[in-house]
Design a protein around this motif. Sequence first.
Motif, PDB file in Angstrom:
ATOM      1  N   ALA A  73     -44.314  -1.472-130.915  1.00 52.86           N
ATOM      2  CA  ALA A  73     -45.047  -1.467-129.650  1.00 52.86           C
ATOM      3  C   ALA A  73     -45.898  -0.216-129.526  1.00 52.86           C
ATOM      4  CB  ALA A  73     -44.074  -1.551-128.475  1.00 52.86           C
ATOM      5  N   ASN A  74     -47.068  -0.382-128.897  1.00 54.28           N
ATOM      6  CA  ASN A  74     -48.021   0.713-128.692  1.00 54.28           C
ATOM      7  C   ASN A  74     -48.338   1.434-130.007  1.00 54.28           C
ATOM      8  OD1 ASN A  74     -48.463   0.403-125.845  1.00 54.28           O
ATOM      9  ND2 ASN A  74     -46.410   1.226-125.517  1.00 54.28           N
ATOM     10  N   ALA A  75     -48.582   0.607-131.017  1.00 54.00           N
ATOM     11  CA  ALA A  75     -48.949   1.144-132.334  1.00 54.00           C
ATOM     12  C   ALA A  75     -50.374   1.672-132.305  1.00 54.00           C
ATOM     13  CB  ALA A  75     -48.826   0.041-133.384  1.00 54.00           C
ATOM     14  N   SER A  76     -50.657   2.610-133.173  1.00 55.24           N
ATOM     15  CA  SER A  76     -52.007   3.142-133.312  1.00 55.24           C
ATOM     16  C   SER A  76     -52.799   2.213-134.232  1.00 55.24           C
ATOM     17  CB  SER A  76     -51.961   4.559-133.896  1.00 55.24           C
ATOM     18  OG  SER A  76     -53.269   5.062-134.066  1.00 55.24           O
ATOM     19  N   LEU A  77     -53.721   1.457-133.654  1.00 51.55           N
ATOM     20  CA  LEU A  77     -54.480   0.463-134.405  1.00 51.55           C
ATOM     21  C   LEU A  77     -55.970   0.784-134.344  1.00 51.55           C
ATOM     22  CD1 LEU A  77     -52.717  -2.771-133.107  1.00 51.55           C
ATOM     23  CD2 LEU A  77     -52.252  -1.546-135.236  1.00 51.55           C
ATOM     24  N   PRO A  78     -56.646   0.882-135.492  1.00 51.21           N
ATOM     25  CA  PRO A  78     -58.085   1.146-135.481  1.00 51.21           C
ATOM     26  C   PRO A  78     -58.848  -0.028-134.887  1.00 51.21           C
ATOM     27  CG  PRO A  78     -57.328   0.656-137.705  1.00 51.21           C
ATOM     28  CD  PRO A  78     -56.099   0.773-136.855  1.00 51.21           C
ATOM     29  N   ALA A  79     -59.962   0.263-134.225  1.00 54.67           N
ATOM     30  CA  ALA A  79     -60.742  -0.776-133.553  1.00 54.67           C
ATOM     31  C   ALA A  79     -61.263  -1.830-134.521  1.00 54.67           C
ATOM     32  CB  ALA A  79     -61.906  -0.138-132.795  1.00 54.67           C
ATOM     33  N   ASP A  80     -61.509  -1.445-135.770  1.00 59.83           N
ATOM     34  CA  ASP A  80     -62.085  -2.411-136.701  1.00 59.83           C
ATOM     35  C   ASP A  80     -61.088  -3.487-137.135  1.00 59.83           C
ATOM     36  OD1 ASP A  80     -60.470  -1.017-138.462  1.00 59.83           O
ATOM     37  OD2 ASP A  80     -62.120  -0.191-139.645  1.00 59.83           O
ATOM     38  N   ARG A  81     -59.814  -3.337-136.771  1.00 60.00           N
ATOM     39  CA  ARG A  81     -58.847  -4.396-137.051  1.00 60.00           C
ATOM     40  C   ARG A  81     -59.191  -5.663-136.272  1.00 60.00           C
ATOM     41  NH1 ARG A  81     -56.458  -4.641-141.341  1.00 60.00           N
ATOM     42  NH2 ARG A  81     -54.563  -5.642-140.545  1.00 60.00           N
ATOM     43  N   PHE A  82     -59.954  -5.511-135.203  1.00 58.61           N
ATOM     44  CA  PHE A  82     -60.281  -6.641-134.332  1.00 58.61           C
ATOM     45  C   PHE A  82     -61.768  -6.973-134.387  1.00 58.61           C
ATOM     46  CE2 PHE A  82     -56.722  -4.170-132.640  1.00 58.61           C
ATOM     47  CZ  PHE A  82     -55.720  -5.102-132.818  1.00 58.61           C
ATOM     48  N   ARG A  83     -62.396  -6.625-135.500  1.00 54.58           N
ATOM     49  CA  ARG A  83     -63.773  -7.041-135.762  1.00 54.58           C
ATOM     50  C   ARG A  83     -63.769  -7.947-136.976  1.00 54.58           C
ATOM     51  NH1 ARG A  83     -65.332  -1.120-135.621  1.00 54.58           N
ATOM     52  NH2 ARG A  83     -65.534  -0.591-133.418  1.00 54.58           N
ATOM     53  N   PHE A  84     -64.710  -8.877-136.999  1.00 51.16           N
ATOM     54  CA  PHE A  84     -64.783  -9.780-138.142  1.00 51.16           C
ATOM     55  C   PHE A  84     -66.232 -10.013-138.520  1.00 51.16           C
ATOM     56  CE2 PHE A  84     -65.179 -13.916-140.157  1.00 51.16           C
ATOM     57  CZ  PHE A  84     -64.239 -13.803-141.177  1.00 51.16           C
ATOM     58  N   THR A  85     -66.511  -9.885-139.792  1.00 49.93           N
ATOM     59  CA  THR A  85     -67.831 -10.186-140.349  1.00 49.93           C
ATOM     60  C   THR A  85     -67.659 -11.281-141.390  1.00 49.93           C
ATOM     61  OG1 THR A  85     -68.572  -7.908-140.031  1.00 49.93           O
ATOM     62  CG2 THR A  85     -69.834  -9.281-141.563  1.00 49.93           C
ATOM     63  N   PRO A  86     -68.326 -12.406-141.232  1.00 47.91           N
ATOM     64  CA  PRO A  86     -68.179 -13.491-142.207  1.00 47.91           C
ATOM     65  C   PRO A  86     -68.515 -13.011-143.619  1.00 47.91           C
ATOM     66  CG  PRO A  86     -69.309 -14.284-140.255  1.00 47.91           C
ATOM     67  CD  PRO A  86     -69.212 -12.808-140.109  1.00 47.91           C
ATOM     68  N   PRO A  87     -67.714 -13.401-144.599  1.00 46.61           N
ATOM     69  CA  PRO A  87     -68.000 -13.017-145.989  1.00 46.61           C
ATOM     70  C   PRO A  87     -69.315 -13.621-146.465  1.00 46.61           C
ATOM     71  CG  PRO A  87     -65.839 -14.058-145.789  1.00 46.61           C
ATOM     72  CD  PRO A  87     -66.524 -14.236-144.485  1.00 46.61           C
ATOM     73  N   PRO A  88     -69.966 -12.990-147.435  1.00 46.91           N
ATOM     74  CA  PRO A  88     -71.209 -13.537-147.984  1.00 46.91           C
ATOM     75  C   PRO A  88     -71.002 -14.954-148.514  1.00 46.91           C
ATOM     76  CG  PRO A  88     -70.871 -11.286-148.748  1.00 46.91           C
ATOM     77  CD  PRO A  88     -69.612 -11.698-148.051  1.00 46.91           C
ATOM     78  N   GLY A  89     -71.903 -15.835-148.166  1.00 50.72           N
ATOM     79  CA  GLY A  89     -71.852 -17.205-148.662  1.00 50.72           C
ATOM     80  C   GLY A  89     -70.963 -18.147-147.883  1.00 50.72           C
ATOM     81  N   ALA A  90     -70.226 -17.633-146.898  1.00 52.02           N
ATOM     82  CA  ALA A  90     -69.330 -18.500-146.124  1.00 52.02           C
ATOM     83  C   ALA A  90     -70.120 -19.427-145.198  1.00 52.02           C
ATOM     84  CB  ALA A  90     -68.367 -17.646-145.309  1.00 52.02           C
ATOM     85  N   ASP A  91     -69.637 -20.644-145.058  1.00 51.77           N
ATOM     86  CA  ASP A  91     -70.195 -21.557-144.061  1.00 51.77           C
ATOM     87  C   ASP A  91     -69.668 -21.162-142.696  1.00 51.77           C
ATOM     88  OD1 ASP A  91     -71.550 -23.127-145.934  1.00 51.77           O
ATOM     89  OD2 ASP A  91     -69.762 -24.340-146.325  1.00 51.77           O
ATOM     90  N   VAL A  92     -70.578 -20.908-141.745  1.00 52.81           N
ATOM     91  CA  VAL A  92     -70.187 -20.486-140.404  1.00 52.81           C
ATOM     92  C   VAL A  92     -70.480 -21.624-139.438  1.00 52.81           C
ATOM     93  CG1 VAL A  92     -70.517 -18.808-138.562  1.00 52.81           C
ATOM     94  CG2 VAL A  92     -70.678 -18.076-140.952  1.00 52.81           C
ATOM     95  N   LEU A  93     -69.420 -22.108-138.783  1.00 49.21           N
ATOM     96  CA  LEU A  93     -69.537 -23.221-137.850  1.00 49.21           C
ATOM     97  C   LEU A  93     -69.285 -22.718-136.444  1.00 49.21           C
ATOM     98  CD1 LEU A  93     -67.416 -25.827-139.867  1.00 49.21           C
ATOM     99  CD2 LEU A  93     -69.872 -25.425-140.004  1.00 49.21           C
ATOM    100  N   SER A  94     -70.243 -22.932-135.554  1.00 45.41           N
ATOM    101  CA  SER A  94     -70.074 -22.504-134.161  1.00 45.41           C
ATOM    102  C   SER A  94     -69.631 -23.686-133.322  1.00 45.41           C
ATOM    103  CB  SER A  94     -71.392 -21.955-133.615  1.00 45.41           C
ATOM    104  OG  SER A  94     -71.787 -20.795-134.327  1.00 45.41           O
ATOM    105  N   GLN A  95     -68.688 -23.414-132.415  1.00 42.71           N
ATOM    106  CA  GLN A  95     -68.186 -24.480-131.539  1.00 42.71           C
ATOM    107  C   GLN A  95     -68.411 -24.110-130.083  1.00 42.71           C
ATOM    108  OE1 GLN A  95     -64.114 -25.331-132.564  1.00 42.71           O
ATOM    109  NE2 GLN A  95     -64.667 -26.287-134.510  1.00 42.71           N
TER     110      GLN A  95
END
Length: 202
Positions: free
Chosen positions: A180-202
């Motif tokens: 509980a109340n761990a020290s977590l970097p903000a980038d743990r909750f960011r996501f960038t699609p990998p190159p070449g991935a199909d991205v589907l928006s809903q």
Amino acid sequence: MKRVLLAGALLFAGAAAHADAIDTLKAFVSDVKTGRASFTQVVTSPDGAKKKSSNGSFEFARPNRFRFAYAKPYEQLIVGDGQKIWLHDPDLNQVTVRPMGEALGSTPAALLAGSNLDKDFTLKALPDEGGLQWVLATPRQKDSGFQSVKVAFRAKQLAAVEIVDSFGQRSRLDFTQVEANASLPADRFRFTPPPGADVLSQ
């Protein structure tokens, strides 16, 4: 007379335990701002005949940021960045993204990582079971996709979540190595699609 007093004492103790279970959940939402844990998930079909197991890790930071990383039997990543929810399937090299406001709502992720507990859920204490304190959280939104979510604590520490979806399928996540109340970097909750991935928006 002694039997009546004993029965009264047991009823009082049960009521106090139930109240404590809801208080524990509310304290978890109020006081635990970040956290991480390992989990094992078992999904059971509505008739109870089929079961599927998986495991991985879970991290969250309030409000509404979370990361479910499934490791076995198949890799899958679900990231909530506060604005959108990303689901990445490495085997298919496919990413599904949807607005968080539409996808989160009264879901288990909202229960664990959100901040509007009373707004999103109706809470009811359940009898202790398996050495755990249980709380039933029923989503207020009828179209949430879930019938109910049960949350369990052991000594005020998150222990398990059991979800019943709108089709009657049951998923149980048991947590270990909870921090509980761990020290977590903000980038743990960011996501960038990998190159070449199909991205589907809903």
